[in-house]
Design a protein around this motif. Structure first.
Motif, PDB file in Angstrom:
ATOM      1  N   ILE A 256     -37.448  31.613   9.008  1.00 51.52           N
ATOM      2  CA  ILE A 256     -36.864  30.749  10.043  1.00 51.52           C
ATOM      3  C   ILE A 256     -37.855  29.711  10.576  1.00 51.52           C
ATOM      4  CG2 ILE A 256     -35.196  32.520  10.689  1.00 51.52           C
ATOM      5  CD1 ILE A 256     -36.838  33.146  13.176  1.00 51.52           C
ATOM      6  N   GLY A 257     -39.136  29.854  10.192  1.00 51.96           N
ATOM      7  CA  GLY A 257     -40.099  28.819  10.547  1.00 51.96           C
ATOM      8  C   GLY A 257     -40.505  28.803  12.002  1.00 51.96           C
ATOM      9  N   THR A 258     -40.326  29.921  12.700  1.00 46.47           N
ATOM     10  CA  THR A 258     -40.847  30.016  14.064  1.00 46.47           C
ATOM     11  C   THR A 258     -41.383  31.416  14.277  1.00 46.47           C
ATOM     12  OG1 THR A 258     -40.266  30.071  16.418  1.00 46.47           O
ATOM     13  CG2 THR A 258     -38.480  30.447  14.865  1.00 46.47           C
ATOM     14  N   GLU A 259     -42.486  31.503  15.038  1.00 43.78           N
ATOM     15  CA  GLU A 259     -43.094  32.821  15.276  1.00 43.78           C
ATOM     16  C   GLU A 259     -42.547  33.465  16.540  1.00 43.78           C
ATOM     17  OE1 GLU A 259     -44.757  33.830  12.899  1.00 43.78           O
ATOM     18  OE2 GLU A 259     -45.354  31.980  11.877  1.00 43.78           O
ATOM     19  N   ASP A 260     -41.733  32.730  17.256  1.00 50.41           N
ATOM     20  CA  ASP A 260     -41.255  33.199  18.557  1.00 50.41           C
ATOM     21  C   ASP A 260     -40.068  34.143  18.368  1.00 50.41           C
ATOM     22  OD1 ASP A 260     -40.832  33.559  21.201  1.00 50.41           O
ATOM     23  OD2 ASP A 260     -40.030  31.551  21.594  1.00 50.41           O
ATOM     24  N   LEU A 261     -40.378  35.351  17.918  1.00 52.73           N
ATOM     25  CA  LEU A 261     -39.319  36.311  17.615  1.00 52.73           C
ATOM     26  C   LEU A 261     -39.808  37.696  17.998  1.00 52.73           C
ATOM     27  CD1 LEU A 261     -36.571  36.905  16.127  1.00 52.73           C
ATOM     28  CD2 LEU A 261     -37.942  37.303  14.078  1.00 52.73           C
ATOM     29  N   THR A 262     -39.017  38.412  18.778  1.00 55.21           N
ATOM     30  CA  THR A 262     -39.428  39.766  19.176  1.00 55.21           C
ATOM     31  C   THR A 262     -38.576  40.799  18.448  1.00 55.21           C
ATOM     32  OG1 THR A 262     -37.944  39.627  21.057  1.00 55.21           O
ATOM     33  CG2 THR A 262     -40.263  39.153  21.466  1.00 55.21           C
ATOM     34  N   MET A 263     -39.149  41.989  18.322  1.00 60.70           N
ATOM     35  CA  MET A 263     -38.391  43.100  17.741  1.00 60.70           C
ATOM     36  C   MET A 263     -37.518  43.718  18.826  1.00 60.70           C
ATOM     37  SD  MET A 263     -41.003  45.050  15.165  1.00 60.70           S
ATOM     38  CE  MET A 263     -42.248  45.558  16.344  1.00 60.70           C
ATOM     39  N   PRO A 264     -36.382  44.263  18.485  1.00 62.79           N
ATOM     40  CA  PRO A 264     -35.790  44.220  17.163  1.00 62.79           C
ATOM     41  C   PRO A 264     -35.165  42.856  16.867  1.00 62.79           C
ATOM     42  CG  PRO A 264     -34.303  45.345  18.683  1.00 62.79           C
ATOM     43  CD  PRO A 264     -35.556  45.027  19.450  1.00 62.79           C
ATOM     44  N   ALA A 265     -35.365  42.419  15.626  1.00 60.87           N
ATOM     45  CA  ALA A 265     -34.858  41.111  15.215  1.00 60.87           C
ATOM     46  C   ALA A 265     -33.382  41.238  14.851  1.00 60.87           C
ATOM     47  CB  ALA A 265     -35.674  40.570  14.047  1.00 60.87           C
ATOM     48  N   THR A 266     -32.578  41.468  15.871  1.00 58.98           N
ATOM     49  CA  THR A 266     -31.138  41.541  15.655  1.00 58.98           C
ATOM     50  C   THR A 266     -30.635  40.146  15.308  1.00 58.98           C
ATOM     51  OG1 THR A 266     -30.728  41.051  17.965  1.00 58.98           O
ATOM     52  CG2 THR A 266     -30.905  43.383  17.358  1.00 58.98           C
ATOM     53  N   SER A 267     -29.405  40.078  14.850  1.00 62.20           N
ATOM     54  CA  SER A 267     -28.873  38.768  14.500  1.00 62.20           C
ATOM     55  C   SER A 267     -28.894  37.845  15.716  1.00 62.20           C
ATOM     56  CB  SER A 267     -27.460  38.902  13.934  1.00 62.20           C
ATOM     57  OG  SER A 267     -26.671  39.691  14.785  1.00 62.20           O
ATOM     58  N   SER A 268     -28.595  38.391  16.881  1.00 64.09           N
ATOM     59  CA  SER A 268     -28.571  37.509  18.051  1.00 64.09           C
ATOM     60  C   SER A 268     -29.986  37.059  18.407  1.00 64.09           C
ATOM     61  CB  SER A 268     -27.862  38.162  19.228  1.00 64.09           C
ATOM     62  OG  SER A 268     -28.680  39.041  19.924  1.00 64.09           O
TER      63      SER A 268
END
Lengths: 788, 270
Positions: free
Chosen positions: A760-772
């Motif tokens: 997705i080209g961004t590091e701003d993602l927290t677990m859990p990586a749900t679809s939302s």
């Protein structure tokens, strides 16, 4: 390699009973006259208990007693303890608050046991529990670890100012600062390691049975370590002396760490059985398990990695706040410290590392070791930093790793651990070949044509297993030694019983331990039985966790087998009328060197017991030997996992399309069981990365209190996995074993998140990586095409 | 579970009479919502009236351009029925997406729509196909039947006996699952039958299943995913919880509606 020896993919001896439903779990056991316990639990996350009125509950049909913390105190039943002492930077000891088995004037999390009803049937106990009137004065609650230390946060225990249990650190802060000053590039990340609910398939259960005739207690319990449970309940809780307490762990349906700990319910079952004069049974239902089994992880971390101009890592620093929940569970203090910061070097040569950890109380279920315990959290920090660092510097993530790999062993890291052996290049290379890394660019283009974002992520993890050298852990604050014991009882007919202090709850010890004996003694594995899980049968042992049973438990077995062989040779010498030094033992046969004289295993074992051929006064009859093995070092399993994902750009849904795992577990006893352990570990790690996460609301209610809201990984979350191994032998134990139980869970989360963020080209993602969550990350990064 | 009295009437009339006599009684028509709730002691009806012994409440029949499914027909029977697979293939497929095999072998269409769970699949199919719900008292159009979350037009002592489905020319259902419960986080059912175009949404709305008239109008001009391009629905009125925000659900309604139309006209759903 024999058909059932070391290295053979033997089908598990346990499978028949587990698969056909003929296992024998705690809930399958019923004692004559048993009554049922049902706990009244706090519906509030934080509340003062003003009064408990048990009158109408006690009058309900079938009720024998309703007991509270007052009776517990009157009977001088001691508190539960945390058995690993951690000291803060300033030298002060950790702030361990009292943890009574039934709340004493205050409830500190939703689910905190406040009273227990004992009744003839479970339904009666439950009915009566609804009549227990507890008057609460609700207090403000705090559930978020970062919020717990802030000024004005609700104070949970008087002993811990600002809810802070300890402020610990490891490493040289000044040296790290200097390393960062000379850096060419610094990668910074804020990381949340999400809270997990263990959810073993068998909920916890306990039967307490007090025998007034002998004054002894028996506890049937879903525990991973019956002797440790007995020790704590005897020595700290003060229920009875160790010799008057028997703990039996029958078949146990999964633990993942959550069944290491000594919990209130088993203490109450024992105590109540003496109080009411009847055996007391308690079995958690699933809803209860969510509220009373120790949760895992729950870290908030800021981490930074410094690189030089060539991409060599110069230093790493991390500051973590670890949520330990409402009370300090049995080994909770060690998880975010010595099982975490000591692994911050990963597979890399990092000259300087500094890690600070604050542990805090919150109004949540206690947090303790869960599959991997500290090591998944460390791996996630290190592997995210390396991956993001590579992206920021425009380097290939595999190449950056390779450049920084430790290549010479032994290797002393700046964070205590001394890695003994490994070949990180070998596992990386094999994994890249198996994953067809070279073909990824084409696959990414193909995915793009179908409207999918494809990403690839690495996790070159390390773990410290084979827990653990007793002297070393003692110097770090551990209250027990972490050796293991084994006893080998050879029967007159030559069949063998192994008594191990380890405990199997899904690992397959009955097969692998038997394989070792089969390999050594040349007898079929069906002639070998494994006895474990009963303090009256088995010598003291430390139990199973930390991927230790192979490396530590089987090493103890090797020592005992050495003694058995030596003794058997003495018997064989008499039988064959030869000098002891001339006896050779191979493939189950004793022979006299240079002759054709031999004796079968069964002849020797029979003669050991009938003692007709030797003077029993000079050579003791019988053939039974025991051993205790204390490891000299941790073991260091390591490997490379590569995850490939496709993200649906419109919905944010992630599909894992390929998984490659190449692990170095040292010598493998049973490749089929090892593969199963890797599959299970990956599934749990994927669960953490994609869907699992315990969520509390502001009032401290667990919103994810059932499988309707707490998402366990399922078969369709996982691809068919490509699992392989490389082998460097562990030099510190006789079999060269490293351990495999936790690897998947340690490696997987970083691999998944590295793959999704690549896609997705961004590091701003927290677990859990749900679809939302992924959709939101895409929205934030403004990469979302305006489809809507 | 609290104690209750268990009734097993032989006829709908007996069932209705028991229901009329016992205000707090609950009908048991599969029980895959009711029984778990009772086990958790969140519900404690003093009387349970089991409909499973009543003759003629289960079954599938096609006559002309309509398909009739008895209220006690199990999801699995709808899923595997050659008649349904032939007449309304999407309905058979939808039934196969409900719950797990255990649920599908016990759960019934009547039970599902009477419960009107805001995340259930059948309400979307019923509203999306414009069915008629037949009770022991009357016939109710789907548009009048689903009145809000867990609420329907059913009166006390009224029992669903069957559901009558008009057979559409084209129809499709796109279900985006809540990963934990596997219910629909958002499910969109679209159908075309002559000039009757329907777009029904489950899971997303804070007041249960609903139709999207703006999408239907757009599709009336041309039944193609292109007609919905750039269209969305407001986040107001959408559910918002730990599984997804109102904005995310509103967004998914657009995505899934386009995919459903594509599927209905036989194109890849992307």
């Amino acid at each position: 390699m024999s058909a059932t020896g070391i290295g053979a993919a033997v089908r598990r001896k346990e499978d028949r009973r587990f698969i056909t439903g003929t296992g024998h779990y705690t809930d399958d056991i019923n004692r004559p006259g048993q009554v049922f316990a049902y706990f009244v639990r706090s519906p509030h996350a934080h509340a003062t208990i003003r009064s408990i009125d048990v009158k109408s509950a006690t009058a309900m049909p079938g009720v024998l007693a309703v007991l509270t913390g007052a009776e517990l105190g009157a009977d001088k039943i001691g508190n539960l303890i945390c058995g690993w002492m951690i000291h803060s930077k300033d030298g002060s000891p950790m702030k361990m608050a009292a943890h009574p088995a039934l709340a004493n004037g205050k409830a500190c999390h939703v689910g905190d046991p406040v009273a227990v009803v004992l009744a003839t049937t479970l339904a009666q106990a439950r009915d009566a529990a609804e009549k227990v009137k507890v008057e609460y004065a609700v207090l403000p609650a705090v559930t978020d670890p970062a919020a717990a230390q802030k000024q004005g946060a609700p104070q949970i225990h008087d002993v811990a100012a600002n809810n802070t249990i300890y402020q610990w650190h490891l490493g040289d802060a000044k040296a790290v600062d200097a390393a960062f000053k000379s850096a060419n590039h610094v990668t910074k990340l804020d990381i949340v390691n999400n809270r997990l609910v263990p959810n073993a398939i068998e909920p916890r259960a306990a039967i307490g049975d007090y025998d007034s005739g002998t004054g002894t207690f028996t506890l049937w319990n879903t525990t991973q370590n019956p002797h440790v449970a007995r020790l704590v309940i005897a020595a700290f809780v003060g229920m009875a002396p160790e010799n008057k307490l028997r703990v039996i762990a029958p078949d146990v349906g999964g633990g993942f760490g959550s069944k290491i700990f000594i919990y209130p319910e088993e203490v109450v079952a024992l105590w109540a059985s003496k109080r009411v004069g009847r055996p007391v049974k308690w079995v958690a239902d699933r809803s209860e398990a969510f509220l009373c089994d120790a949760h895992g992880r729950d870290h908030v971390t800021h981490a930074e990695m410094a690189f030089d101009v060539d991409g060599k890592i110069l230093g790493l620093r991390a500051k973590t706040i670890a949520n330990l929940g409402a009370y300090m569970s049995t080994f909770s203090s060690s998880v975010p410290t010595y099982l975490y910061a000591t692994l911050m070097s990963g597979q890399y040569e990092i000259p300087q590392i500094y890690c600070e950890v604050d542990a805090v109380y919150t109004n949540t279920v206690p947090v303790d070791a869960y599959r991997g315990a500290g090591r998944p959290e460390a791996t996630f920090v290190v592997e995210r930093l390396v991956e993001v660092g590579a992206r920021e510097m425009g380097q290939d993530p595999a190449e950056l790793r390779r450049r920084n790999f430790i290549k010479k062993f032994p290797h002393q890291t700046p964070v205590i651990m001394n890695y003994d052996a490994g070949d990180y290049n070998a596992s990386l290379k094999k994994a890249m070949d198996l994953a067809d890394y070279k073909g990824f660019a084409k696959r990414k283009r193909d995915s793009a044509r179908n409207g999918k974002l494809r990403g690839i992520g690495f996790s070159t993890y390390i773990e410290a297993c084979g827990i653990a050298p007793s002297q070393a852990v003692g110097s770090l604050g551990c209250g027990v030694g972490l050796w293991e014991s084994a006893e080998v009882r050879v029967n007159p007919t030559g069949s063998v019983e192994i008594l191990t202090g380890c405990h199997a709850h899904g690992q397959g010890h009955e097969t692998t331990f038997a394989q070792l004996v089969s390999d050594r003694l040349g007898i079929p594995i069906d002639n070998v039985s494994v006895v474990h899980g009963d303090t009256d049968k088995v010598q003291f042992g430390m139990g199973t966790y930390g991927s230790r049973s192979g490396a530590v438990g089987m090493s103890a077995l090797v020592k005992a087998l050495d003694k058995v062989e030596a003794k058997a040779k003495k018997v064989a010498a008499h039988l064959l009328e030869a000098a002891e030094g001339d006896i050779e033992f191979k493939d189950g046969k004793f022979s006299v060197a240079g002759t054709d004289k031999s004796a079968a295993w069964g002849d020797v074992t029979l003669n050991a017991y009938i003692a007709h051929k030797f003077a029993g006064q000079e050579l003791e009859p019988g053939l039974k030997e025991g051993a205790f093995y204390d490891p000299t070092n941790f073991t260091f399993p390591a490997g490379c996992h590569i995850c490939e994902v496709e993200v649906d750009i419109e919905t944010g849904n992630t599909e894992i399309v390929a998984w490659t795992a190449v692990d170095d577990f040292g010598v493998v006893i049973n490749p089929m069981i090892v593969e199963g352990q890797v599959h299970g570990g990956i599934a749990q790690g994927v669960g953490q990365a994609l869907c699992e996460g315990a969520v509390y609301d502001k009032e401290g209610q667990l919103l994810t209190g059932s499988f309707m809201d707490y998402c366990m990984p399922r078969a369709d979350h996982l691809p068919s996995m490509n699992v392989d191994t490389t082998v460097t032998k562990c030099p510190s134990n006789p079999l060269g074993i490293k351990g495999c139980g936790e690897a998947g869970a340690i490696a997987a989360p970083a691999a998944v998140i590295n793959a999704i963020t690549d896609a997705i080209g961004t590091e701003d993602l927290t677990m859990p990586a749900t679809s939302s969550a992924v959709w939101l990350a895409l929205q934030k990064a403004n990469r979302m095409p305006h489809a809507a | 579970m609290y104690a209750f009295t268990f009734h097993r009437p032989q006829t709908v009339r007996q069932a209705a009479s028991l229901l009329a006599k016992n205000q707090e009684a609950k009908l048991l028509a599969g029980g895959h919502t009711l029984l778990p709730t009772m086990k958790l002691r969140l519900a404690g009806p003093p009387q349970l009236i089991d409909l499973s012994l009543i003759d003629g409440l289960a079954g599938i029949e096609q006559s002309g351009r309509s398909l009739t499914i008895g209220a006690m027909t199990r999801h699995n029977d709808v899923n595997t029925s050659p008649v349904v697979q032939q007449a309304i293939p999407v309905l058979a497929k939808l039934a196969g997406m409900i719950g797990d095999p255990a649920v599908r072998h016990m759960g019934t269409i009547g039970g599902s729509i009477a419960n009107n769970d805001p995340n259930a699949d059948y309400p979307a199919a019923c509203l999306g196909l414009g069915v008629t719900i037949v009770t022991n008292k009357r016939r109710i159009k789907a548009d009048e039947f689903f009145t809000g979350m867990f609420s329907t037009a059913l009166e006390p002592a009224e029992i669903i006996t069957k559901v009558s489905f008009p057979i559409p020319k084209k129809a499709a259902y796109q279900k985006f699952r809540n990963q934990a419960s596997r219910f629909a986080l958002v499910g969109v059912f679209v159908s075309k039958r002559g000039s009757d175009i329907r777009v029904a949404v489950t899971g997303a709305g804070s007041n249960g299943v609903f139709r999207v008239s703006s999408f239907e109008e757009a599709l009336k001009k041309r039944f193609s995913p292109k007609s919905l391009e750039g269209m969305t629905i407001p986040a107001d009125g959408m559910n918002s919880d730990i599984h997804g925000s109102a904005e995310y659900r509103a967004h998914l309604v657009g995505v899934l509606a386009r995919r459903a139309v594509a599927e209905a006209i036989g194109k890849s759903a992307a």
